[in-house]
Design a protein around this motif. Structure first.
Motif, short mmCIF file in Angstrom:
data_model
loop_
_atom_site.label_atom_id
_atom_site.label_comp_id
_atom_site.label_asym_id
_atom_site.label_seq_id
_atom_site.Cartn_x
_atom_site.Cartn_y
_atom_site.Cartn_z
N VAL A 9 0.87 -1.18 0.00
CA VAL A 9 0.00 0.00 0.00
C VAL A 9 0.91 1.23 0.00
N GLY A 10 0.77 2.06 -1.04
CA GLY A 10 1.70 3.18 -1.22
C GLY A 10 2.87 2.76 -2.09
N ALA A 11 2.58 1.87 -3.05
CA ALA A 11 3.64 1.24 -3.87
C ALA A 11 4.38 2.21 -4.77
N THR A 12 3.78 3.37 -5.06
CA THR A 12 4.43 4.32 -5.98
C THR A 12 5.28 5.35 -5.24
N GLY A 13 5.28 5.31 -3.92
CA GLY A 13 6.01 6.31 -3.13
C GLY A 13 7.49 5.97 -2.99
N MET A 14 8.19 6.83 -2.28
CA MET A 14 9.62 6.64 -2.10
C MET A 14 9.91 5.34 -1.35
N GLU A 39 -5.94 6.93 -6.47
CA GLU A 39 -6.52 6.90 -7.83
C GLU A 39 -5.61 7.62 -8.83
N ARG A 40 -4.75 8.53 -8.32
CA ARG A 40 -3.84 9.26 -9.22
C ARG A 40 -2.92 8.31 -9.97
N SER A 41 -2.49 7.24 -9.32
CA SER A 41 -1.52 6.33 -9.94
C SER A 41 -2.15 5.05 -10.47
N GLU A 57 -6.11 1.01 -7.56
CA GLU A 57 -6.55 2.03 -6.59
C GLU A 57 -6.90 1.34 -5.27
N LEU A 58 -6.42 1.92 -4.16
CA LEU A 58 -6.72 1.38 -2.83
C LEU A 58 -8.18 1.67 -2.48
N THR A 59 -8.91 0.61 -2.13
CA THR A 59 -10.29 0.77 -1.64
C THR A 59 -10.50 -0.24 -0.50
N SER A 74 2.70 1.82 3.41
CA SER A 74 3.54 3.01 3.47
C SER A 74 2.89 4.13 2.67
N ALA A 75 1.71 4.54 3.12
CA ALA A 75 0.99 5.61 2.40
C ALA A 75 0.55 6.71 3.37
N GLY A 76 1.22 6.78 4.52
CA GLY A 76 0.91 7.83 5.49
C GLY A 76 -0.04 7.34 6.58
N GLY A 77 -0.05 8.10 7.70
CA GLY A 77 -0.78 7.69 8.90
C GLY A 77 -2.29 7.59 8.69
N ASP A 96 3.18 -1.93 9.21
CA ASP A 96 2.84 -0.53 8.90
C ASP A 96 4.04 0.38 9.14
N ASN A 97 4.33 1.17 8.13
CA ASN A 97 5.49 2.05 8.20
C ASN A 97 5.13 3.46 8.71
N SER A 98 3.88 3.73 8.91
CA SER A 98 3.50 5.08 9.35
C SER A 98 3.57 5.16 10.89
N SER A 99 3.31 6.36 11.42
CA SER A 99 3.36 6.52 12.88
C SER A 99 2.02 6.18 13.54
N LYS A 309 17.10 1.11 5.74
CA LYS A 309 16.99 0.59 7.13
C LYS A 309 15.98 1.38 7.95
N GLY A 310 15.83 2.68 7.63
CA GLY A 310 14.87 3.49 8.38
C GLY A 310 13.43 3.24 8.01
N ALA A 311 13.19 2.46 6.95
CA ALA A 311 11.81 2.24 6.53
C ALA A 311 11.68 0.88 5.82
N1 LIG Z 1 10.84 8.40 3.35
C1 LIG Z 1 11.30 7.90 4.50
O1 LIG Z 1 12.54 7.90 4.77
C2 LIG Z 1 10.39 7.34 5.52
C3 LIG Z 1 10.95 6.72 6.63
C4 LIG Z 1 10.13 6.17 7.60
C5 LIG Z 1 8.76 6.25 7.45
N2 LIG Z 1 8.21 6.87 6.36
C6 LIG Z 1 6.76 6.89 6.27
O2 LIG Z 1 6.34 6.13 5.14
C7 LIG Z 1 5.13 6.68 4.59
C8 LIG Z 1 5.31 6.98 3.11
O3 LIG Z 1 6.44 7.79 2.94
P1 LIG Z 1 7.11 8.08 1.52
O4 LIG Z 1 8.35 8.77 1.85
O5 LIG Z 1 7.17 6.83 0.68
O6 LIG Z 1 6.04 9.10 0.87
P2 LIG Z 1 5.72 9.45 -0.65
O7 LIG Z 1 6.93 9.31 -1.50
O8 LIG Z 1 5.03 10.75 -0.61
O9 LIG Z 1 4.65 8.30 -1.10
C9 LIG Z 1 3.35 8.22 -0.59
C10 LIG Z 1 2.64 6.98 -1.13
O10 LIG Z 1 1.34 6.92 -0.53
C11 LIG Z 1 0.36 6.85 -1.55
N3 LIG Z 1 -0.87 7.53 -1.17
C12 LIG Z 1 -1.02 8.82 -0.80
N4 LIG Z 1 -2.33 9.09 -0.59
C13 LIG Z 1 -3.00 7.94 -0.84
C14 LIG Z 1 -4.37 7.59 -0.82
N5 LIG Z 1 -5.33 8.47 -0.50
N6 LIG Z 1 -4.72 6.31 -1.13
C15 LIG Z 1 -3.76 5.41 -1.47
N7 LIG Z 1 -2.44 5.69 -1.53
C16 LIG Z 1 -2.07 6.95 -1.21
C17 LIG Z 1 0.99 7.54 -2.74
O11 LIG Z 1 0.31 7.15 -3.92
P3 LIG Z 1 0.20 8.13 -5.21
O12 LIG Z 1 1.50 7.97 -5.95
O13 LIG Z 1 -0.95 7.56 -5.95
O14 LIG Z 1 -0.02 9.51 -4.69
C18 LIG Z 1 2.42 6.99 -2.64
O15 LIG Z 1 2.46 5.69 -3.16
C19 LIG Z 1 4.82 7.89 5.48
O16 LIG Z 1 3.94 7.45 6.51
C20 LIG Z 1 6.16 8.27 6.07
O17 LIG Z 1 6.05 8.95 7.28
C21 LIG Z 1 8.99 7.40 5.39
#
Ligand SMILES: NC(=O)c1ccc[n+]([C@@H]2O[C@H](COP(=O)([O-])OP(=O)(O)OC[C@H]3O[C@@H](n4cnc5c(N)ncnc54)[C@H](OP(=O)(O)O)[C@@H]3O)[C@@H](O)[C@H]2O)c1
Length: 327
Positions: A9-14, A39-41, A57-59, A74-77, A96-99, A309-311
């Motif tokens: 969940v959050g597969a397109t994020g960092m 839905e954006r991705s 799309e996540l549902t 990993s798509a936020g809290g 879960d990687n969020s807080s 390692k941090g995530a």
């Molecule tokens: N970066 C780090 O070093 C790090 C370390 C520890 C913890 N974290 C935690 O990990 C989480 C993600 O961080 P990130 O750095 O990967 O953020 P990011 O690059 O902004 O990616 C966010 C991801 O969440 C998805 N997302 C956002 N809104 C969504 C929704 N409404 N429904 C479904 N998916 C949704 C995004 O999808 P779209 O592409 O479709 O928008 C994307 O895949 C956060 O909770 C952050 O605090 C990050």
């Protein structure tokens, strides 16, 4: 079950994309791999082990135990707050990687090298905050030998810790654009603010480090304080630690313990930097020295790749542990 069926969940994020890299490297026996994002991705195609996988799309209907039994979130809290309970209700194990769930008393907060036993039979497991993970690894080694009484963290955290938006803000402000994400210009600057301010003047990131350290080490009384600073580094967090112990510190013994600890690469002479940590899953530790100003006290420096390692890597290590225990 001989195949690990998994959703991200959050597969397109960092972090989400780094999950895929780490999964590829760890060579887990993957069966179905379901990629979920907003839905954006939806409809985007992602290449994994030579196959194209379409992002969905996540549902609420996404969590079908017939398709997958494990999910990395990993798509936020707020997304974890809504969907992790849906997944676990359907019998899916969530890391879960969020807080969102970290401080919930029924949710284990796990760094596998330290407390993998806490996972037990839980269906929801939390990954600690990035700067907490890299700090608690060496702190646990010190604590086991000399009983830590107090630790003060000062962090130097990269913009990748804020995900894609943080990276874009650093690159933009380097070109003279106005800040697009951080409250002040991050280029050529240091911001002593990560996340929002709380009533007591600490930031939420600082509070996370304090509370999570105590929870992982199962020591509510440990004195912990932190100042968390965002620095104009693309990737890799650094932490300076000042630690006071109850017992007298034997520096040669401690250096040997750090050098042999699981998950730590100890630098006896030279010191590690954030760049050295890039692409690694170990926490790099150096600059161990006596704090002459306080009894039984030391200084230490540690760096780690916050996205790995941090995530992502810590979460996949938890997944691997569960898979090996439960299959
Ligand atoms: N970066 C780090 O070093 C790090 C370390 C520890 C913890 N974290 C935690 O990990 C989480 C993600 O961080 P990130 O750095 O990967 O953020 P990011 O690059 O902004 O990616 C966010 C991801 O969440 C998805 N997302 C956002 N809104 C969504 C929704 N409404 N429904 C479904 N998916 C949704 C995004 O999808 P779209 O592409 O479709 O928008 C994307 O895949 C956060 O909770 C952050 O605090 C990050």
């Amino acid at each position: 079950m001989d195949k690990l069926n998994l959703a991200i969940v959050g597969a397109t994020g960092m972090v989400g994309r780094t999950f895929l890299t780490v999964l590829e490297e760890m060579n887990l026996p993957l069966g179905n791999l379901v990629l979920l994002a907003s839905e954006r991705s939806a409809g985007q195609k992602v290449l994994f082990q030579g196959n194209e996988i379409k992002v969905e799309e996540l549902t609420e209907g996404s969590f079908d135990r017939e398709r997958f039994q494990y999910a990395l979130f990993s798509a936020g809290g707020s997304i974890s707050g809504i969907y992790a309970p849906v997944a676990t209700r359907n019998g899916i194990t969530v890391i879960d990687n969020s807080s969102q769930w970290r401080m919930h008393e029924e949710v284990p907060l796990v760094i596998p090298e330290i407390n993998r036993k806490a996972i037990g039979e839980h269906l929801l497991i939390s990954n600690p905050n990035c700067s907490t993970i890299q700090s608690v690894l060496p702190l646990k080694v010190i604590h086991d030998l000399y009983q830590v009484e107090r630790v003060a963290y000062t962090t130097y955290q990269a913009v990748s810790g804020s995900g894609q938006k943080g990276v874009e803000d650093l690159l933009g402000t380097r070109e003279g654009k106005a800040p697009s994400f951080y409250p002040k210009i991050i280029s050529d600057n240091c911001l002593p603010q990560i996340d929002v301010f709380l009533e007591d003047g600490y930031t939420k990131e600082e509070q996370k480090m304090i509370e999570e350290t105590r929870k992982i080490l199962d020591n509510e009384k440990m004195k912990v304080t932190a100042t968390c600073v965002r620095v104009p580094v693309l990737n890799g967090h650094s932490v300076a630690m000042n630690v006071t112990c109850k017992r007298e510190i034997d520096y040669e013994e401690l250096a040997r313990a750090l050098a042999s600890a699981e998950g730590i690469l100890y630098y006896e002479t030279d010191y590690p930097t954030a760049r050295d940590a890039a692409g690694q899953d170990q926490v790099l530790v150096g600059r161990l020295r006596k704090d002459e100003s306080l009894h039984n006290s030391l200084h230490l420096w540690c760096v780690a790749d916050n996205v790995r390692k941090g995530a992502a890597s810590n979460a996949v290590q938890i997944l691997k542990s569960i898979w090996e225990e439960r299959r």
